[in-house]
Enzyme design. Structure first.
Site, PDB file in Angstrom:
ATOM      1  N   ALA A  64       1.142  -1.786  -0.526  1.00  0.00           N
ATOM      2  CA  ALA A  64      -0.371   0.586  -0.086  1.00  0.00           C
ATOM      3  C   ALA A  64       0.790   1.355  -0.289  1.00  0.00           C
ATOM      4  CB  ALA A  64      -1.215  -0.029   1.301  1.00  0.00           C
ATOM      5  N   TYR A  65       2.198   1.205   1.366  1.00  0.00           N
ATOM      6  CA  TYR A  65       2.661   1.978   0.614  1.00  0.00           C
ATOM      7  C   TYR A  65       3.574   2.469  -0.684  1.00  0.00           C
ATOM      8  CZ  TYR A  65       7.191   4.890   2.665  1.00  0.00           C
ATOM      9  OH  TYR A  65       7.878   5.922   3.010  1.00  0.00           O
ATOM     10  N   LYS A  69       3.235   6.496  -2.967  1.00  0.00           N
ATOM     11  CA  LYS A  69       4.536   7.214  -3.493  1.00  0.00           C
ATOM     12  C   LYS A  69       4.626   6.550  -5.488  1.00  0.00           C
ATOM     13  CE  LYS A  69       5.677   8.208   0.269  1.00  0.00           C
ATOM     14  NZ  LYS A  69       5.326   9.533   1.279  1.00  0.00           N
ATOM     15  N   VAL A  98      16.512   7.863   6.903  1.00  0.00           N
ATOM     16  CA  VAL A  98      16.360   8.882   8.424  1.00  0.00           C
ATOM     17  C   VAL A  98      15.721   8.121   9.092  1.00  0.00           C
ATOM     18  CG1 VAL A  98      15.925  11.333   8.342  1.00  0.00           C
ATOM     19  CG2 VAL A  98      15.736  10.474   6.052  1.00  0.00           C
ATOM     20  N   ARG A  99      16.756   8.706   9.996  1.00  0.00           N
ATOM     21  CA  ARG A  99      16.196   8.165  11.475  1.00  0.00           C
ATOM     22  C   ARG A  99      15.328   9.192  12.363  1.00  0.00           C
ATOM     23  NH1 ARG A  99      21.472   8.423  11.580  1.00  0.00           N
ATOM     24  NH2 ARG A  99      21.673  10.868  12.616  1.00  0.00           N
ATOM     25  N   THR A 100      13.897   8.665  12.425  1.00  0.00           N
ATOM     26  CA  THR A 100      12.604   8.814  11.902  1.00  0.00           C
ATOM     27  C   THR A 100      11.872   7.881  12.544  1.00  0.00           C
ATOM     28  OG1 THR A 100      11.757   8.502   9.824  1.00  0.00           O
ATOM     29  CG2 THR A 100      12.379  11.011  10.281  1.00  0.00           C
TER      30      THR A 100
END
Ligand code: NAP
Length: 142
Positions: A64-65, A69, A98-100
């Site tokens: 789905a992601y 996108k 990324v570190r999130t």
């Protein structure tokens, strides 16, 4: 993708696709009035055709992601085509890993590093790109 729940797909598209579509539709008329605007869609390499070759291990995951996108990337091209590309610029970016909360603490890039290309695109001049996809300030494959 073959087994993903419909509600997951719909919710993901609501946020990642319709959210961007509605924001673009609301912002562009104002940008046209002022003859200036920059839109940066925060996309992902996971939504590219390249991902099928580069990341085959993702088979069956994040369908789905990835779909959302891919749609966001296509939306970027469609919307960019409809504006005057010197005054208004609509581009997409892959921030990298990324570190999130999403990327996790082991991701290689800090938030500042991940935001770098998006900030760069938000500030580009009249000669800058329109309708492109970028990573690390460089053109990336869709
Ligand atoms: N991190 C990565 O490695 C990576 C890689 C490629 C692309 N990206 C893209 O970069 C963007 C930012 O990701 P991130 O890493 O910062 O993710 P994140 O840490 O998970 O943050 C996502 C943010 O989106 C908000 N959000 C989620 N659903 C929403 C909704 N329906 N309405 C409004 N806000 C909503 C969340 O709000 P709450 O805090 O209120 O839940 C949160 O602030 C995303 O578009 C992601 O796809 C990230």
């Amino acid at each position: 993708m073959l087994e993903v729940d419909d509600s997951v797909v719909r919710q993901t598209l609501e946020t990642n696709f319709f959210g961007a579509l509605h924001l673009i539709q609301a912002a562009v008329p104002l940008m046209k009035k002022h003859r200036y605007g920059r839109i940066v869609n925060v996309s992902s390499g996971l939504g590219t055709y390249q991902a099928f070759d580069v990341l085959p291990e993702l088979k069956g995951q994040s369908g789905a992601y990835r779909l959302s996108k891919a749609l966001l990337n296509y939306l970027t091209r469609l919307a960019a085509q409809e504006v005057d590309g010197r005054e208004i610029k609509i581009n997409a970016v892959c921030p990298g890993s990324v570190r999130t909360d999403m990327g996790g603490e082991d991701a290689p890039l800090s938030v500042e590093e991940g935001a770098d290309t998006a900030v760069w695109l938000a500030l580009i001049g009249a000669d800058g790109p329109n309708g492109g996809f970028f990573r690390y300030r460089m053109k990336a494959e869709w």
